[in-house]
Design a protein around this motif. Structure first.
Motif, PDB file in Angstrom:
ATOM      1  N   THR A 153      59.094  10.959  18.548  1.00 55.85           N
ATOM      2  CA  THR A 153      59.740  10.430  19.747  1.00 55.85           C
ATOM      3  C   THR A 153      59.148  11.049  21.002  1.00 55.85           C
ATOM      4  N   MET A 154      58.917  12.353  20.993  1.00 54.27           N
ATOM      5  CA  MET A 154      58.339  13.027  22.153  1.00 54.27           C
ATOM      6  C   MET A 154      56.918  12.544  22.423  1.00 54.27           C
ATOM      7  N   ILE A 155      56.161  12.294  21.364  1.00 55.33           N
ATOM      8  CA  ILE A 155      54.804  11.756  21.543  1.00 55.33           C
ATOM      9  C   ILE A 155      54.873  10.375  22.200  1.00 55.33           C
ATOM     10  N   GLY A 156      55.774   9.544  21.708  1.00 56.37           N
ATOM     11  CA  GLY A 156      55.927   8.206  22.283  1.00 56.37           C
ATOM     12  C   GLY A 156      56.361   8.258  23.735  1.00 56.37           C
ATOM     13  N   LEU A 157      57.315   9.129  24.067  1.00 54.91           N
ATOM     14  CA  LEU A 157      57.781   9.252  25.449  1.00 54.91           C
ATOM     15  C   LEU A 157      56.679   9.789  26.360  1.00 54.91           C
ATOM     16  N   THR A 158      55.856  10.685  25.823  1.00 48.15           N
ATOM     17  CA  THR A 158      54.739  11.220  26.611  1.00 48.15           C
ATOM     18  C   THR A 158      53.735  10.127  26.944  1.00 48.15           C
ATOM     19  N   VAL A 159      53.403   9.307  25.951  1.00 49.15           N
ATOM     20  CA  VAL A 159      52.478   8.189  26.192  1.00 49.15           C
ATOM     21  C   VAL A 159      53.069   7.227  27.211  1.00 49.15           C
ATOM     22  N   PHE A 160      54.351   6.927  27.066  1.00 52.14           N
ATOM     23  CA  PHE A 160      55.011   6.026  28.012  1.00 52.14           C
ATOM     24  C   PHE A 160      55.002   6.610  29.420  1.00 52.14           C
ATOM     25  N   ALA A 161      55.280   7.911  29.531  1.00 55.47           N
ATOM     26  CA  ALA A 161      55.300   8.564  30.837  1.00 55.47           C
ATOM     27  C   ALA A 161      53.919   8.528  31.490  1.00 55.47           C
TER      28      ALA A 161
END
Length: 240
Positions: free
Chosen positions: A168-176
């Motif tokens: 989830t953190m990886i996905g949120l980082t990419v989105f950010a």
């Protein structure tokens, strides 16, 4: 737990307690603001405070507690994922209606006191951002923002529970990173103008997107893992 009544009751009792607490905090704040509006000397009407903070904050935080509280209990008592999801949506709907009634009771009261010249202090409402808004639009705006805030939080909590913290953190980082890139190099003038000038339409679009996110959350978790991050867990039971 063979019927829907059990899961619904578990969620209902927990949210009822939360509502009593938040209604008490909101009432205290609103009454304090009303007193300030009456006794603070002022020749002109002024914005005395915000009352929706406790309820709006609850919609943002509580979805992340769903899987640690209601989900665990419902599954342990023999309930299903679908029962958990449907009972959550129905109970949050009831909670939202009661929150709207509580909040707007104070909005109407403060507006009445101001119109009668008893008080100079009014409460800020998200509906005040809409051009030409009036008190009768406030409940609808509260409904839309409740859907928006809850749906975003519930979607993120479902993603977090299904995929685990790391993914989830990886996905949120990419989105950010994508969002920062767009904000840095994109032309935001039309978007900002739309948000400001046509704010009511903007809020309706966000609410519609929120409903889509809740539907996606349902399909993500209806056969989701029994433990956070263990996506293989969907093979346990049929999730019906």
């Amino acid at each position: 737990m063979n019927t829907f009544k059990g899961p619904f009751r578990i969620m209902f009792e927990d949210l009822r307690l939360q509502f009593y607490i938040l209604a008490g905090v909101t009432s205290f704040l609103s009454i304090l603001y009303i007193i300030l509006g009456i006794f603070v000397p002022s020749d002109d009407k002024f914005m005395v405070g915000v009352s929706f903070g406790p309820f709006y904050g609850f919609f943002l935080i509580y979805p992340f507690l769903f899987y640690a509280k209601g989900f665990k209990y419902i599954i342990s008592f023999g309930g299903t994922r679908k029962q958990f999801l449907l009972s959550s949506f129905l109970n949050i709907g009831l909670f939202l209606v009661m929150a709207i009634i509580t909040l707007n009771s104070f909005y109407f009261l403060t507006d009445y006191l101001v119109s009668e010249g008893i008080s100079k202090g009014s409460l800020f409402h998200m509906g005040d951002l809409v051009s030409g808004a009036n008190a009768y639009l406030y409940p609808w705006i509260d409904l839309l923002w409740g859907i928006i805030i809850f749906s975003i939080a519930f979607f993120l909590s479902s993603i977090w529970y299904y995929f685990g913290t790391l993914r989830t953190m990886i996905g949120l980082t990419v989105f950010a990173l994508l969002a920062i890139t767009f904000i840095t190099f994109g032309d935001l003038n039309d978007i900002i103008s739309f948000i400001i000038v046509r704010h009511l339409e903007f809020v309706h679009i966000l609410a519609a997107a929120g409903i889509v996110m809740m539907i996606l959350s349902y399909f993500i978790m209806k056969n989701g893992p029994l433990e956070r991050g263990k996506t293989a867990g969907f093979t346990v039971g049929n999730g019906s």
